[in-house]
Design a protein around this motif. Structure first.
Motif, PDB file in Angstrom:
ATOM      1  N   VAL A  70      39.874  -6.490   9.272  1.00 26.17           N
ATOM      2  CA  VAL A  70      41.058  -5.627   9.249  1.00 26.17           C
ATOM      3  C   VAL A  70      40.662  -4.199   9.588  1.00 26.17           C
ATOM      4  CG1 VAL A  70      42.361  -6.994   7.566  1.00 26.17           C
ATOM      5  CG2 VAL A  70      40.826  -5.210   6.769  1.00 26.17           C
ATOM      6  N   GLY A  71      41.608  -3.454  10.105  1.00 25.42           N
ATOM      7  CA  GLY A  71      41.399  -2.038  10.347  1.00 25.42           C
ATOM      8  C   GLY A  71      40.170  -1.740  11.178  1.00 25.42           C
ATOM      9  N   GLU A  72      39.621  -0.581  10.916  1.00 26.40           N
ATOM     10  CA  GLU A  72      38.415  -0.156  11.607  1.00 26.40           C
ATOM     11  C   GLU A  72      37.223  -0.319  10.688  1.00 26.40           C
ATOM     12  OE1 GLU A  72      38.726   3.718  13.331  1.00 26.40           O
ATOM     13  OE2 GLU A  72      40.846   3.449  13.753  1.00 26.40           O
ATOM     14  N   PRO A  73      36.065  -0.658  11.251  1.00 27.23           N
ATOM     15  CA  PRO A  73      34.872  -0.754  10.414  1.00 27.23           C
ATOM     16  C   PRO A  73      34.518   0.620   9.841  1.00 27.23           C
ATOM     17  CG  PRO A  73      34.451  -1.620  12.626  1.00 27.23           C
ATOM     18  CD  PRO A  73      35.800  -0.997  12.639  1.00 27.23           C
ATOM     19  N   GLY A  83      35.610  -3.531   7.091  1.00 28.07           N
ATOM     20  CA  GLY A  83      36.903  -3.188   7.664  1.00 28.07           C
ATOM     21  C   GLY A  83      37.873  -2.770   6.589  1.00 28.07           C
ATOM     22  N   ILE A  84      38.513  -1.615   6.786  1.00 29.36           N
ATOM     23  CA  ILE A  84      39.516  -1.126   5.843  1.00 29.36           C
ATOM     24  C   ILE A  84      40.739  -0.687   6.649  1.00 29.36           C
ATOM     25  CG2 ILE A  84      40.106   0.605   4.092  1.00 29.36           C
ATOM     26  CD1 ILE A  84      37.135   0.824   3.437  1.00 29.36           C
ATOM     27  N   GLU A  85      41.903  -1.168   6.218  1.00 26.92           N
ATOM     28  CA  GLU A  85      43.158  -0.788   6.868  1.00 26.92           C
ATOM     29  C   GLU A  85      44.068  -0.154   5.814  1.00 26.92           C
ATOM     30  OE1 GLU A  85      46.040  -2.886   9.981  1.00 26.92           O
ATOM     31  OE2 GLU A  85      45.974  -3.905   8.048  1.00 26.92           O
ATOM     32  N   VAL A  86      44.643   0.995   6.164  1.00 24.65           N
ATOM     33  CA  VAL A  86      45.551   1.701   5.262  1.00 24.65           C
ATOM     34  C   VAL A  86      46.831   1.981   6.029  1.00 24.65           C
ATOM     35  CG1 VAL A  86      45.844   3.729   3.794  1.00 24.65           C
ATOM     36  CG2 VAL A  86      43.552   2.793   4.148  1.00 24.65           C
ATOM     37  N   VAL A  87      47.954   1.488   5.492  1.00 22.33           N
ATOM     38  CA  VAL A  87      49.252   1.710   6.125  1.00 22.33           C
ATOM     39  C   VAL A  87      50.234   2.211   5.069  1.00 22.33           C
ATOM     40  CG1 VAL A  87      48.922   0.004   7.952  1.00 22.33           C
ATOM     41  CG2 VAL A  87      49.978  -0.682   5.809  1.00 22.33           C
TER      42      VAL A  87
END
Length: 89
Positions: A70-73, A83-87
């Motif tokens: 998920v998200g960017e490394p 990977g972390i994704e914040v929305v």
């Protein structure tokens, strides 16, 4: 160091990384977010033990571990890429 102290340090590192992502995306300070973190041995204990702490610090309505990337490394303190994704919620 005990396993719990190591997990707490990783939890604090996650909070820092998530806050940096919020800042980079120009989120408002009061924005509630949903955070997805790639399931990885390096962060598993921290997320399990300090789930509520992490959510509270980053104003997350939900914090989930994802089996998929998920998200960017993001490079953690120990050099591990997670990977972390914040929305915005």
């Amino acid at each position: 160091l005990t396993e719990e102290l190591l997990a707490e340090g990783t939890a604090r590192d996650l909070v820092n990384r998530i806050q940096n992502i919020r800042k980079d995306k120009d989120f408002q300070v009061t924005d509630r977010v949903v955070v997805s973190i790639q399931r990885h041995d390096a962060v598993l204990a921290a997320v399990e033990q300090f789930h509520d702490y992490i959510k509270g610090e980053v104003l997350a309505t939900d914090l989930v571990l994802s089996d998929e990337p998920v998200g960017e490394p993001v490079e953690m303190e120990d050099g591990t890429l997670v990977g972390i994704e914040v929305v915005v919620a």
